[in-house]
Design an enzyme around this catalytic site. Structure first.
Site, PDB file in Angstrom:
ATOM      1  N   GLU A 152      39.104  51.914  38.524  1.00 12.45           N
ATOM      2  CA  GLU A 152      40.707  52.042  38.683  1.00 12.45           C
ATOM      3  C   GLU A 152      40.899  52.721  39.581  1.00 12.45           C
ATOM      4  OE1 GLU A 152      40.599  52.098  35.247  1.00 12.45           O
ATOM      5  OE2 GLU A 152      38.756  52.311  34.333  1.00 12.45           O
ATOM      6  N   HIS A 161      44.460  43.519  36.079  1.00 14.75           N
ATOM      7  CA  HIS A 161      43.178  42.398  35.816  1.00 14.75           C
ATOM      8  C   HIS A 161      43.388  41.507  36.402  1.00 14.75           C
ATOM      9  CE1 HIS A 161      41.668  45.156  32.280  1.00 14.75           C
ATOM     10  NE2 HIS A 161      41.428  45.848  33.294  1.00 14.75           N
ATOM     11  N   CYS A 186      38.639  41.511  44.634  1.00 13.10           N
ATOM     12  CA  CYS A 186      38.997  39.956  45.784  1.00 13.10           C
ATOM     13  C   CYS A 186      39.518  39.915  47.101  1.00 13.10           C
ATOM     14  CB  CYS A 186      39.315  38.308  44.939  1.00 13.10           C
ATOM     15  SG  CYS A 186      40.516  39.330  44.325  1.00 13.10           S
ATOM     16  N   CYS A 189      43.187  40.510  45.600  1.00 13.71           N
ATOM     17  CA  CYS A 189      43.642  41.873  45.091  1.00 13.71           C
ATOM     18  C   CYS A 189      43.801  42.716  47.206  1.00 13.71           C
ATOM     19  CB  CYS A 189      42.184  42.324  44.692  1.00 13.71           C
ATOM     20  SG  CYS A 189      42.789  41.915  42.625  1.00 13.71           S
TER      21      CYS A 189
END
Lengths: 217, 456
Positions: A152, A161, A186, A189
């Site tokens: 979140e 996502h 990852c 991100c």
């Protein structure tokens, strides 16, 4: 209504980069289920490079049940947490509850956050192993909840996502799927998150990789 | 490279619901999943958005004031035929969901949604769309490949063959192709199939002459598990495999009397029973048969059933032998030359005038197949840019010597090449046969641009 909602933009693509966060404030709302606040704080601190601190909301946010369902209305509660975050000047603020969450449109949600928003909401109700016929495991619930919180927080930081199935930003609609994706961002991100949220190395200096969740020994 | 550079653009979703909370929730949900989302509170707004922007998927609430979801679905799919529609119902209304599905909706989902179910549904719809568009693209590619006739020839005889193919292709009539071996009977079958409405169905070929009776039966009719020793699995026959397409029975004249009976029955009834099976299966295929035999004579001699003959002899296409249409030889030779130079990655080649004349005057008892083989060999052996008479097979080249005069240089070239090939490129031996020294032979090899090629 079109796509012009500013919250819909992926904030991580802003030229200025993600806004820095100084700390993560954790507010327990109406108690936790399956784990304790200290365990949860420890689990989150172990996975985030930012300081995680408990806060008490006063007055506590109004809890509204969903009509005809034994769940709290997650969207309404999230709205109240966002108001509290602005009032406290604390971004991000994460509300964690042991109550089951739902929204009118979905049968349940593990958590809720708006892209680029100020607050997030996570429930531990469906993270308990005993709900799936397994032995109670407070440590596992804490780690699962930490994963949900990071997911979140990723949305608050503007991340949508992720397609990487081993990234915490990968979509998961079941506990099994959430365990498989683990609780790490990852690299793609991680680089788009506020500094410190996704440390590349742990406290001992070890490089952090994908980390699927398993029951405690 | 940026994260999104290599990815396909995200699917675009149009959500239509009269409840703003639904639009808000679904909009947030899909955006978090990386989709581009447009939302509309009524049909009018939705139609306007659909006209302005491209959408892959539409989620429509069935119950809406004014134009309801079902009517909106009808209007939207009329405007955007490739739109995948998912209808949303507030409660399990099977009746309206079935109506939506009958009107072409991809699926329906009941509120409140299970997050996993919604996510899977949209993912499946996206994959379905991608497969559907890939399917269309492949069909177009196939049509472009199968479309032009592979039959080459400008002669009146071949133009007549082309006209016959055009005339019969659109119908479902059985076609019997007659012609000598190597004239291209299978190409005619392919052309009939490619120009027929069945072109997107399978073209199944059975070479009746290549298989022993028992194997042919099993190939044609299929067999059930345990039908005979070694039948370990159920096997679909060619008749079944050709369902929706064309069955090409090559060398049909070689079929044994016993199989002829079964063949006739299936061709008449369009039903097939697998060997060892009890159920007859309906199959819808068009028959094209080919023979190089004189079937009328076979019927007279009792080797071929006359009822099967008449079943096959509905529309006859006679393929003339190559010797009866020499004007087609240059074009055919050029066609094969281009094909083989491309396949062998050789530079552009051409025939020398003498080589072309040799090809044109040869009798070609093996018809187009022999010409094809001759050109393939010449491309292997020949030195770019020109194929010489000596590069052609001995049988073809030998006729040319009696067919037309060659220059002294060309005779020398052909002769040296033959001796070299005959001696397996043993230079000393070839020089000895030719009565020249090795140095002279090397000079001539360089002069004529010979290269040693390992070819059978």
């Amino acid at each position: 209504m079109g796509t012009g909602d500013p919250a819909a933009r992926d904030a991580s693509t802003d030229p200025g980069g993600p806004r820095p966060w100084s700390s993560i404030a954790l507010a327990v709302v109406d108690g936790l289920a399956g784990t304790g606040p200290d365990q949860l704080l420890a689990a989150l601190s172990a996975r985030s490079g930012l300081a995680c601190r408990p806060v008490t909301l006063a007055p506590p946010p109004l809890l509204e049940p969903l009509a005809g369902r034994p769940q709290l209305d997650a969207d309404k509660l999230l709205g109240r947490l966002e108001e509290a975050a602005r009032a406290l000047g604390q971004v991000p603020l994460v509300g964690v509850t042991g109550r089951d969450l739902g929204v009118p449109l979905f049968t349940f949600v593990f958590g809720r956050a708006r892209l680029g928003g100020a607050a997030a909401l996570v429930s531990t109700a469906r993270l308990r192993p005993e709900l799936y016929g397994q032995v109670a495991d407070p440590s596992l619930v804490a780690r699962r909840a930490a994963g949900e919180i990071l997911h979140e927080l990723g949305h608050l930081a503007g991340r949508i996502h992720c397609e990487d199935p081993r990234c915490v930003m990968h979509f998961a609609a079941s506990v099994e799927a959430a365990d498989l994706r683990g609780d790490r961002f990852c690299p793609s991100c991680a680089t788009a998150l506020p500094p410190g949220l996704a440390p590349a190395r742990d406290a001992a200096g070890e490089r952090l990789g994908p980390s699927p969740l398993r029951p405690s020994a | 490279m940026s994260e999104t550079a290599a990815k396909a653009p995200p699917a675009s979703i149009l959500v239509v619901d009269d409840e703003p909370i639904v639009l808000q929730s679904l909009g947030d949900w899909f955006r978090q999943d990386g989709y581009a989302v447009d939302t509309a509170t009524n049909a009018k707004e939705a139609l306007k958005l659909a006209a302005e922007r491209h959408h892959d998927i539409a989620l429509l609430d069935i119950k809406m004031p004014g134009i309801d979801g079902l009517e909106l679905q009808e209007r939207l799919t009329r405007e955007v035929p490739d739109l995948s529609v998912i209808v949303m119902t507030a409660y399990a209304s099977v009746e309206s969901a079935v109506r939506a599905l009958k009107a072409g909706a991809y699926d329906y989902i009941t509120k409140p949604f299970d997050p996993d179910e919604l996510s899977h549904l949209v993912r499946r719809a996206t994959e379905h769309r991608s497969l559907r568009s890939e399917n269309l693209r492949l069909k177009e590619q196939l049509a472009s490949v199968a479309g032009p006739s592979p039959l080459v020839g400008v002669s009146a005889a071949m133009r007549h063959v082309q006209d016959l193919i055009d005339a019969v292709a659109a119908s479902d009539a059985t076609v019997l192709v007659r012609g000598e071996s190597g004239t291209g009977k299978e190409l005619v079958a392919r052309a009939v199939h490619a120009r027929s409405p069945r072109r997107f169905g399978p073209l199944v070929t059975v070479n009746c002459g290549a298989l022993p009776e028992g194997v042919l039966e099993s190939e044609l009719f299929g067999h059930e598990k345990g039908a005979f020793t070694g039948a370990q699995f159920r096997h679909k026959g060619k008749f079944e495999l050709a369902d929706g397409g064309t069955l090409f029975l090559d060398e049909v004249g070689t079929v044994t009397p016993r199989v002829q009976v079964e063949l006739l029955r299936v061709l008449e009834e369009k039903k097939v029973t697998r060997l060892g099976g009890t159920t007859s299966l309906k199959t819808d295929f068009r028959t094209v048969a080919a023979t190089n035999q004189d079937l009328e004579a076979a019927v007279r001699e009792g080797r071929f059933r006359d009822d099967l003959y008449w079943r096959l002899n509905v529309f006859v296409i006679d393929l003339p032998p190559l010797r009866e249409r020499p004007e087609d030889i240059p074009e055919l030779a050029q066609h094969f030359l281009e094909r083989f130079t491309l396949a062998m990655n050789k530079p552009t080649m051409r025939f020398s005038a003498a080589a072309l004349e040799t090809l044109r005057t040869y009798a070609w008892p093996g018809n187009v197949r022999e010409l094809q083989n001759a050109v393939e060999r010449a491309v292997v052996l020949g030195s770019p840019p020109e194929i010489q008479v000596g590069d052609l097979p001995l049988r073809v080249g030998a006729q040319s010597e009696s067919a037309g005069p060659l220059s002294l240089e060309e005779v020398e070239r052909v002769h040296i090449r033959r001796v070299l090939d005959g001696c397996g490129w043993n230079i000393s031996q070839a020089a000895k046969v030719l009565g020249i020294d090795r140095g002279t032979l090397y000079a001539k090899i360089r002069r004529y641009g010979f290269e040693r090629v390992s070819a059978s």
